[in-house]
Design a protein around this motif. Sequence first.
Motif, mmCIF file in Angstrom:
data_model
loop_
_atom_site.group_PDB
_atom_site.id
_atom_site.type_symbol
_atom_site.label_atom_id
_atom_site.label_comp_id
_atom_site.label_asym_id
_atom_site.label_seq_id
_atom_site.Cartn_x
_atom_site.Cartn_y
_atom_site.Cartn_z
ATOM 1 N N ASP A 179 5.350 -42.299 4.546
ATOM 2 C CA ASP A 179 4.364 -41.607 5.366
ATOM 3 C C ASP A 179 2.985 -41.581 4.714
ATOM 4 O O ASP A 179 1.971 -41.684 5.396
ATOM 5 C CB ASP A 179 4.810 -40.173 5.656
ATOM 6 N N VAL A 180 2.960 -41.414 3.402
ATOM 7 C CA VAL A 180 1.687 -41.355 2.668
ATOM 8 C C VAL A 180 1.861 -42.048 1.326
ATOM 9 O O VAL A 180 2.904 -41.907 0.677
ATOM 10 C CB VAL A 180 1.236 -39.896 2.422
ATOM 11 N N GLU A 200 -0.879 -42.972 6.305
ATOM 12 C CA GLU A 200 -2.053 -42.593 5.511
ATOM 13 C C GLU A 200 -1.973 -43.178 4.111
ATOM 14 O O GLU A 200 -0.890 -43.283 3.520
ATOM 15 C CB GLU A 200 -2.189 -41.068 5.407
ATOM 16 N N TYR A 201 -3.147 -43.532 3.590
ATOM 17 C CA TYR A 201 -3.252 -44.113 2.257
ATOM 18 C C TYR A 201 -4.501 -43.554 1.586
ATOM 19 O O TYR A 201 -5.590 -43.601 2.168
ATOM 20 C CB TYR A 201 -3.322 -45.636 2.352
ATOM 21 N N GLY A 241 -9.957 -42.448 1.596
ATOM 22 C CA GLY A 241 -8.742 -42.322 2.389
ATOM 23 C C GLY A 241 -8.756 -43.235 3.598
ATOM 24 O O GLY A 241 -9.821 -43.572 4.134
ATOM 25 N N ARG A 291 -6.431 -44.156 7.380
ATOM 26 C CA ARG A 291 -5.452 -43.602 8.310
ATOM 27 C C ARG A 291 -5.286 -44.552 9.497
ATOM 28 O O ARG A 291 -6.264 -45.134 9.979
ATOM 29 C CB ARG A 291 -5.925 -42.234 8.795
ATOM 30 N N TYR A 305 -6.304 -49.875 9.348
ATOM 31 C CA TYR A 305 -6.733 -48.528 8.988
ATOM 32 C C TYR A 305 -8.159 -48.229 9.443
ATOM 33 O O TYR A 305 -8.991 -49.128 9.570
ATOM 34 C CB TYR A 305 -6.690 -48.342 7.471
ATOM 35 N N SER A 310 -5.570 -34.747 4.847
ATOM 36 C CA SER A 310 -4.367 -35.515 5.164
ATOM 37 C C SER A 310 -3.660 -34.809 6.308
ATOM 38 O O SER A 310 -3.126 -33.714 6.130
ATOM 39 C CB SER A 310 -3.437 -35.615 3.945
ATOM 40 N N VAL A 334 -0.978 -35.801 7.724
ATOM 41 C CA VAL A 334 0.466 -35.899 7.513
ATOM 42 C C VAL A 334 0.958 -34.798 6.575
ATOM 43 O O VAL A 334 1.962 -34.138 6.843
ATOM 44 C CB VAL A 334 0.836 -37.282 6.956
#
Length: 234
Positions: A123-124, A152-153, A165, A167, A176, A188, A190
């Motif tokens: 998820d992240v 998300e990253y 970031g 998303r 992204y 975030s 998430v």
Amino acid sequence: MTLNPELSSAVEIPVVPSVEVWRAMSTAAREAFVVAMNEALTEAVALMPEGQPHKKAKSRALDLLGRHFQAKGRAVYLAEELSVLYPNERGFAPDVLAVVGVEQPEDDERLAWVVAEEGRGLDVVLEVLHHGDRDKDLVFNVERYARLGIPEYFVYDRAQQRVVGYRLPTPEARRYERVLPQGGRLPSRVLGVALAVEGNRLCFWDGTAQLFSSDDLIQRLNAMVDSLESKADA
């Protein structure tokens, strides 16, 4: 550690079998593959050492998030440099990964996060960039994690003391968008926390409340004890 095969050929990272092939493999064959993957990724990390500042930043982030979700009673699986196996992809081991809705076992026996077995991906992902390959974290991983559907990253760029970031705008998207700061922090969606750099450290917030690590709490308790002792002496 996510090795970019386009930037380094020093270590050959295996490609994970398809879901169908993985399910047809024996338990022993699966375990042997995971062991071989872990050895390859470990060798890759050894060839690209980041040093103690990198390690401490990862461990602190893991501690902050782990304590927070435990206090909230929220199930979020967290791991540091755990091998991740997506079908038909080369394995990788992010600095910090999170999977929402999965309990964090006290004695985690996972050797890897195998998507074909878990039934879901990450998820992240949080990567800590110190003296490593900037293109790996800021170009290659941005494309790869989006293609894998990781919602998300985030990248803690320790060299420049900033957080960036990314998303996915929709669950179906595979490109992204940048996460825009709100009040100087990157939210975030998430995880339900915000990230920012303060005092040359990566910090997290739950609303307006900053999260504290185990070391932070110990330092605060020690300061309180010292203050009480000083007042008693006076």
